[in-house]
Write an enzyme that holds these catalytic residues in place. Sequence first.
Site, PDB file in Angstrom:
ATOM      1  CG  HIS A  11      -2.052  -1.009   1.050  1.00 36.82           C
ATOM      2  ND1 HIS A  11      -3.246  -0.708   0.434  1.00 36.82           N
ATOM      3  CD2 HIS A  11      -2.130  -2.312   1.420  1.00 36.82           C
ATOM      4  CE1 HIS A  11      -4.022  -1.793   0.430  1.00 36.82           C
ATOM      5  NE2 HIS A  11      -3.365  -2.781   1.012  1.00 36.82           N
ATOM      6  CG  HIS A  86      -6.319  -0.885  -2.476  1.00 35.98           C
ATOM      7  ND1 HIS A  86      -6.538   0.293  -1.814  1.00 35.98           N
ATOM      8  CD2 HIS A  86      -6.976  -1.826  -1.771  1.00 35.98           C
ATOM      9  CE1 HIS A  86      -7.287   0.080  -0.746  1.00 35.98           C
ATOM     10  NE2 HIS A  86      -7.567  -1.204  -0.705  1.00 35.98           N
ATOM     11  CG  ASP A 181      -7.683  -8.669  -1.118  1.00 37.12           C
ATOM     12  OD1 ASP A 181      -7.532  -7.492  -0.739  1.00 37.12           O
ATOM     13  OD2 ASP A 181      -8.743  -9.075  -1.614  1.00 37.12           O
ATOM     14  CG  HIS A 183      -4.312  -5.862   5.074  1.00 34.38           C
ATOM     15  ND1 HIS A 183      -4.495  -4.505   5.253  1.00 34.38           N
ATOM     16  CD2 HIS A 183      -4.269  -6.064   3.725  1.00 34.38           C
ATOM     17  CE1 HIS A 183      -4.552  -3.917   4.066  1.00 34.38           C
ATOM     18  NE2 HIS A 183      -4.430  -4.838   3.135  1.00 34.38           N
TER      19      HIS A 183
END
Length: 481
Positions: A11, A86, A181, A183
Amino acid sequence: MTRVIHTGDTHLGYQQYHSPARRQDFLDAFERVVDDAIDDDVSAVVHAGDLFHDRRPALPDLLGTLSVLRRLANADVPFLAVVGNHESTRGGQWLDLFEQLGLATRLGADPVVVGDVAFYGLDHVPTSKRADLDYAFEPHDADFAALVAHGLFTPFAHADWETETVLDEATVDFDAVLLGDNHAPGTERVADTPVTYCGSTERVSAAERDGRGYNLVSFEDETVDIRRRAVETRPFVFVEVTLGEGEGEERVREQVRQYDVEDAVVVVEITGDGDPVTPAAIETLATERGALVARVTDRREFEATGDSGTTVDFADPDAAVRERVSELGLSPAALDVDDAIRGDVADANVRETVKRRVRERLDESVTGFEPADGSVDDAERTADGEDPADDAGVADEGVEATTETDSTAGADSTNAESAGADSAADADADAEAGDADDESSGDSVGEPDETDPDAATEQPSRGTEATRREGGGQVSMEDYL
């Protein structure tokens, strides 16, 4: 023997709590993984998706990523990856760019052999399109085969993708499935095949309390060995205070003082009875003691009426914002979108929710896109009269969505901070009325976009809009939002 680092959900570019330092933390965590890869001379770094937090990473995030990947390339450590929900874009992926630069390899149906392992990839695929997958992979002649995929797979929590289906229908027998995907890290066996999540490398939400890390996966002598390794990250300090009757702010202050909060993200949760507490005062105390960021969640509910007769719910300051929004005269469709963006919808599910609500409005009539005359009653805010909060509680990548209130009136919640803005900007092209492929309302989160992203910025003229209505032509979100 072939040893690889299995990582994912980095991320990069996520400016959590609006803090530039937190944004840097995500890159630092990724760099630490790469440091380990180079120091340990692993055969490859395998990334299971969501390299970026947003499909439009800023230039500093791209430059930082390029710098890290160049270090891997200079050390002759391949970077193999798939695309997560994302970061997926309508056209080419950022991963394609890195591949063109010789810094990465995008995994797919063709085997990429490293050592004695053939690696395959499966990008994130929306739920509505998975029935069309044939799981056809090209053959290999390596000793092992591993599938790298991004999604919420069984038998893990919040799963919506059957691992057994993938293994049964795949044209290749996989010896391991390396996932991203979710976490939360974990390893299970499905049909005697190890299936593992590496977890995220930084805390994307305060719900991720356990330490962060990655997997070290070894392939040798017909066995697959999976071991967990920790990554040093910025500390999160969780302060839980249960107030008794007559207790209030001073009690919370005492509890905060019991912790070392230097350079930490401090999360204070208040439950019980007691007096009202001003979150800003507690956050100021924590930052004065050296905390990077402090957030206070008061899970109790109070009601007070001021001179104006306005009722304030201290447990939900967002209610005041919603009330004000309802007075702006927005169309019911716009209010639907507002609910999805700022409501209790997990960030990975915002786009799906927006698309569903807009489709429902379009199925009824285009009048739902007309500005309201004055305030709009809450009952009009969804197409079928349902409470927008019904969409809450859907897990984002293995983390349960919770309703939290802090002094920023919800502006810092992870669901609204990034995915909301992203979803609102892109939902127009994704949610065209009567999509050509007639997708169901159950489309999965983070669905790859299929049209020009720049089209969203080109608003049609009122004349074009009227012509479409009068002529009965197809209506899309581009006409109204």
